[in-house]
Design an enzyme around this catalytic site. Sequence first.
Site, short mmCIF file in Angstrom:
data_model
loop_
_atom_site.label_atom_id
_atom_site.label_comp_id
_atom_site.label_asym_id
_atom_site.label_seq_id
_atom_site.Cartn_x
_atom_site.Cartn_y
_atom_site.Cartn_z
N LYS B 82 0.05 -1.28 -0.03
CA LYS B 82 -0.16 -0.18 -0.38
C LYS B 82 0.86 0.86 0.40
O LYS B 82 2.03 1.48 0.66
CB LYS B 82 -0.99 -0.24 1.11
N SER B 157 -9.91 1.53 2.71
CA SER B 157 -8.78 2.88 2.03
C SER B 157 -8.13 1.81 1.21
O SER B 157 -7.47 1.84 0.08
CB SER B 157 -7.86 3.39 2.70
N SER B 181 -10.39 -0.48 6.60
CA SER B 181 -9.97 -0.26 5.11
C SER B 181 -8.28 -1.74 4.92
O SER B 181 -8.73 -1.65 3.68
CB SER B 181 -8.81 0.69 5.94
#
Lengths: 95, 484
Positions: B82, B157, B181
């Site tokens: 990420k 997210s 997330s």
Amino acid sequence: MKITKEQVEHVASLAKLSLSEEEIERLRTQMGGMIAFADEINTLNVASVRPTTHAIAQKNVFREDGCAPSYDRAVMLENAPMQDGECVVVPRVVE
Amino acid sequence: MNKKELLSLTAAGCAAALAAGTVTSVELTQTYLDAIEERDGEIGAYLTVAKELALSSAAASDGRRAAGKPLSALDGVPYAMKDNVCTQGVRTTCASRMLENFVPPYSATIYQKLNAAGCVMLGKVNMDEFAMGSSTETSYFKKTRNPVNTARVPGGSSGGSAAAVAAQLAAFAIGTDTGGSIRQPASFCGVVGMKPTYGRVSRFGVVAFASSLDQVGPLTRTVEDSALVLNILAGQDPLDASSLPHAVPDYAKSARPASLAGLKIGLPEEYFGPGIEESTRKAVLHTAELLKAQGAVVERCSLPLADYALPTYYIISSAEACSNLGRYDGIKYGHRTKEARTLDEIVTRSRSEGFGDEVKRRILLGTFTLSSGYYDAYYKKAQQARTLIMQDYAKAFEQFDCLLTPVSPCTAWEFGRMSDDPLEMYAADICTVSVNVAGLCALSLPCGADEQGLPIGAQLIGRPLAEETLYRVGAALEAARKEA
């Protein structure tokens, strides 16, 4: 709670954000909705309840003091938007 | 093995093939890089592909393998990171204009750990800006599409992480979870997502959103893979004072299918009421039946304060976010405005240009709840509500080993559907946020699909440091679903 234009401007100045008139109006409505939503917790009786800052709190995390090389200045300056090879450059703040 | 077979391997499968010498890490990595080149144009998972770095890491891994000295079970296995995890020398943007050109001078502890385990980073993947959002639509750079149905969002997210795993563009991925997330995008894309206990994984070098809630965890194709990756990530870090000192067990041992006899699992009724889509409710209740068939006792229970979790979460997370994001001032790193004469103008204009709408909204909400006259009514009250929510869970865990709920009230939505009203998007986090508020661990597992074929996720919630219980239940469930 109704949020006023002045409240949005005040909070924006605290947060160092400049907003256009259009943004202020949109955020005023949205913040009003968000605050009304946040107000739900005011229906909860929390008198004498201890506040929690961390779910799993730790205290006094110590280590031995020691010397070690830090990051190299040139490397740290590489991400600065303006720099002179030794320092980060900003406008004069003291006359 | 041909390309298709290689890409379909789990992380454990890659490890076995590498160990058997069926494939080299360079071949495996090149296969993934080709797949990204061919298919990521459509999916949009990656923001940065670290091609040369990946191939040189893979070659080093092959060298160790040939010398009979692999660094870990997953040495040579390619993964996606990420883009809010600092990777020295590789751009780290948080999907924000603010950090568009930021190349970290140091690495997050988890990146160092993955390097020390020999894992091969393919690149950095998309996310909601500063991890604020539930669909990856707030990314400054681009949309990421749900590989199951490209007209739908991947969740967020950690949407890029989930999409990369689901589309076979990485063997596994790393995500972060502040209010769901990792779990919600895993659910939307049909993969496995683990949100470890608060403090189980170091956050040093992970760009902070809400420091009392943030955790790092894996998104994987199987429960076993999740355990193998958590084995690498977990553990105390002298550079993160909030990381827990508790010994790290071998999670992979728990992630094997076994009887669930002796386990008691609770179904909190508040998570099955109105607002939860019927297909989701059915799929999760069917999951409860599968768990019973494996020997677990499953009973209804109650978390009476569930409704307060969402406002509590949004007050705490926004307050912490506005404080954490105060550091972006356009001076030492990050975006600096071109037009400013005074220091104050630099700060204000850089922030206003660098942050997107959602980030600004949360900064303003957080600043409001912390401002003079409102602190007691909002922030302090939310911290008190937090205590009560934790007590609610503690009571449930006196009776149950873990709890079973949906991950999300609905399946993946269409692009743009939630962007007009931020509150509607926030409400979609209803099933996940309380886990972070209470510092618990939770595992998101695929448990079915709705009428349109969109994946549904089941969430297993455990008490602090009960990751092994979740893996045990998860592995049994995965095996039961395979047989069914």
